[in-house]
Design a protein around this motif. Structure first.
Motif, mmCIF file in Angstrom:
data_model
loop_
_atom_site.group_PDB
_atom_site.id
_atom_site.type_symbol
_atom_site.label_atom_id
_atom_site.label_comp_id
_atom_site.label_asym_id
_atom_site.label_seq_id
_atom_site.Cartn_x
_atom_site.Cartn_y
_atom_site.Cartn_z
ATOM 1 N N PHE A 84 0.837 -1.191 0.000
ATOM 2 C CA PHE A 84 0.000 0.000 0.000
ATOM 3 C C PHE A 84 0.874 1.244 0.000
ATOM 4 C CE2 PHE A 84 -2.351 -3.399 1.986
ATOM 5 C CZ PHE A 84 -3.626 -3.282 1.468
ATOM 6 N N LEU A 85 0.302 2.355 -0.416
ATOM 7 C CA LEU A 85 0.953 3.653 -0.275
ATOM 8 C C LEU A 85 0.258 4.443 0.822
ATOM 9 C CD1 LEU A 85 1.637 5.135 -3.846
ATOM 10 C CD2 LEU A 85 3.223 3.928 -2.331
ATOM 11 N N TYR A 86 1.054 5.255 1.500
ATOM 12 C CA TYR A 86 0.516 6.155 2.518
ATOM 13 C C TYR A 86 1.108 7.534 2.278
ATOM 14 C CZ TYR A 86 -0.495 8.186 7.103
ATOM 15 O OH TYR A 86 -0.946 8.993 8.116
ATOM 16 N N GLU A 87 0.234 8.526 2.024
ATOM 17 C CA GLU A 87 0.707 9.897 1.839
ATOM 18 C C GLU A 87 0.763 10.555 3.208
ATOM 19 O OE1 GLU A 87 1.887 13.382 1.353
ATOM 20 O OE2 GLU A 87 -0.279 13.473 1.786
ATOM 21 N N THR A 88 1.966 10.959 3.601
ATOM 22 C CA THR A 88 2.211 11.319 4.994
ATOM 23 C C THR A 88 1.658 12.679 5.395
ATOM 24 O OG1 THR A 88 4.407 12.220 4.470
ATOM 25 C CG2 THR A 88 4.279 9.875 5.024
ATOM 26 N N THR A 89 1.629 13.651 4.480
ATOM 27 C CA THR A 89 1.211 15.001 4.866
ATOM 28 C C THR A 89 -0.300 15.123 5.037
ATOM 29 O OG1 THR A 89 1.113 15.777 2.572
ATOM 30 C CG2 THR A 89 3.206 16.017 3.721
ATOM 31 N N SER A 90 -1.062 14.324 4.297
ATOM 32 C CA SER A 90 -2.524 14.376 4.381
ATOM 33 C C SER A 90 -3.111 13.171 5.105
ATOM 34 C CB SER A 90 -3.128 14.459 2.978
ATOM 35 O OG SER A 90 -2.790 13.303 2.217
ATOM 36 N N SER A 91 -2.260 12.261 5.561
ATOM 37 C CA SER A 91 -2.705 11.036 6.244
ATOM 38 C C SER A 91 -3.698 10.265 5.374
ATOM 39 C CB SER A 91 -3.331 11.357 7.606
ATOM 40 O OG SER A 91 -2.409 12.009 8.438
ATOM 41 N N THR A 92 -3.260 10.003 4.140
ATOM 42 C CA THR A 92 -4.106 9.320 3.164
ATOM 43 C C THR A 92 -3.538 7.939 2.860
ATOM 44 O OG1 THR A 92 -4.797 11.394 2.133
ATOM 45 C CG2 THR A 92 -4.991 9.397 0.806
ATOM 46 N N LEU A 93 -4.347 6.906 3.063
ATOM 47 C CA LEU A 93 -3.946 5.542 2.752
ATOM 48 C C LEU A 93 -4.572 5.108 1.434
ATOM 49 C CD1 LEU A 93 -2.506 2.899 3.724
ATOM 50 C CD2 LEU A 93 -4.734 2.222 4.672
ATOM 51 N N PHE A 94 -3.747 4.686 0.497
ATOM 52 C CA PHE A 94 -4.225 4.094 -0.749
ATOM 53 C C PHE A 94 -4.586 2.649 -0.415
ATOM 54 C CE2 PHE A 94 -1.840 7.757 -1.764
ATOM 55 C CZ PHE A 94 -2.177 8.195 -3.035
#
Length: 272
Positions: free
Chosen positions: A174-184
């Motif tokens: 999975f990807l996790y975008e750290t600045t917006s706390s978004t989990l793909f």
């Protein structure tokens, strides 16, 4: 009909219908630091069919930043619809990365078509996928990401999380975008339906009608499943980007992940 035959029928019919799709919708789900930046959902709807009476969706996610990233390519037949949607917000040629969670046609089937259209883009996946599939299948060498490795896209940063066999596939991650706390969130919350809203509030997974659990081995439950899910939940994501169906946004996303694990584990035969 056995579960494996039923699944094969669903997949074959789904891909045939998807190849006839004329358009895809694009919706901005996560704001960036400027109006031009952010994370977009590109959804290809499939109409109702005998195997999926409610229809289905293939969702791709586009991170628009200094180094844009596309997560999922969908199958070859939907390439024109997906590329047209992307180009409403940015030129396809500017993609820097094109990635996928695990090897399936709806995740990376059109990879080489995208690599031809985006001459500087690098395919990304887990190190396992890169070694066992991408290195042989793609027209350019893939970059295999280690567990915890990060890619700086500009204002946004994505972190790779390797979760073998959760929900399916040795190379899954999975990807996790750290600045917006978004989990793909990939295939974790797969829902039927062609007209699901792009995003909805947090809800208990039981309300989603996750029927694939009941008819297939879509999600393998194994000794590390709970550990993988707890790691994803511990990140406290505020948005869950879902491959099939609606995405979810708001407080409680971590609880949704834990509840999903409980639901899936409850379907396992009782130990004897």
């Amino acid at each position: 009909m056995g579960a494996d035959s039923q699944l094969a029928q669903i997949i074959n019919k789904t891909e045939q219908d998807a190849s006839q799709v004329e358009g895809a919708s694009i919706t901005k789900l996560v704001e960036g630091t400027t109006p031009a930046k952010g994370i977009y959902r590109i959804s290809v709807p499939l109409p109702p069919m005998p195997t999926l009476p409610q229809g289905f969706t293939f969702n791709q996610f586009l991170v628009v930043d200094d180094k844009p990233l596309l997560w999922h390519t969908s199958i070859k037949g939907t390439f024109p619809a997906v590329i047209a949607a992307i180009e409403t917000v940015m030129p396809i040629s500017e993609l820097a990365y094109i990635g996928y969670a695990h090897c399936e046609g709806d995740e990376c089937g059109a990879m080489n078509m995208f690599l031809d259209a985006a001459p500087n883009a690098v395919p990304i996946s887990s190190m396992v996928e890169a070694a066992t599939f991408g290195g042989d299948a793609f027209v350019r060498p893939p970059k295999g990401l280690a567990d915890g490795e990060e890619l700086q896209l500009g204002d946004m940063t994505v972190r790779y999380l390797w979760t073998p066999h959760t929900p399916h596939g040795w190379g899954t991650g999975f990807l996790y975008e750290t600045t917006s706390s978004t989990l793909f969130a990939g295939d974790l919350f797969t829902q039927h339906g062609a007209d699901n809203p792009p995003v909805q509030g947090v809800t208990h997974p039981k309300a989603l009608g996750l029927k694939l659990f009941d008819i297939t081995d879509y999600w393998v439950w194994h000794s590390k499943s709970r550990q993988h899910l707890e790691h994803l939940a511990s990140l406290e994501p505020q948005t869950l980007l879902v491959m099939h169906g609606s995405s979810f946004k708001g407080p409680g996303c971590a609880d949704m992940i834990r509840q999903l694990g409980e639901l899936r584990q409850s379907l396992e035969p009782a130990a004897t």
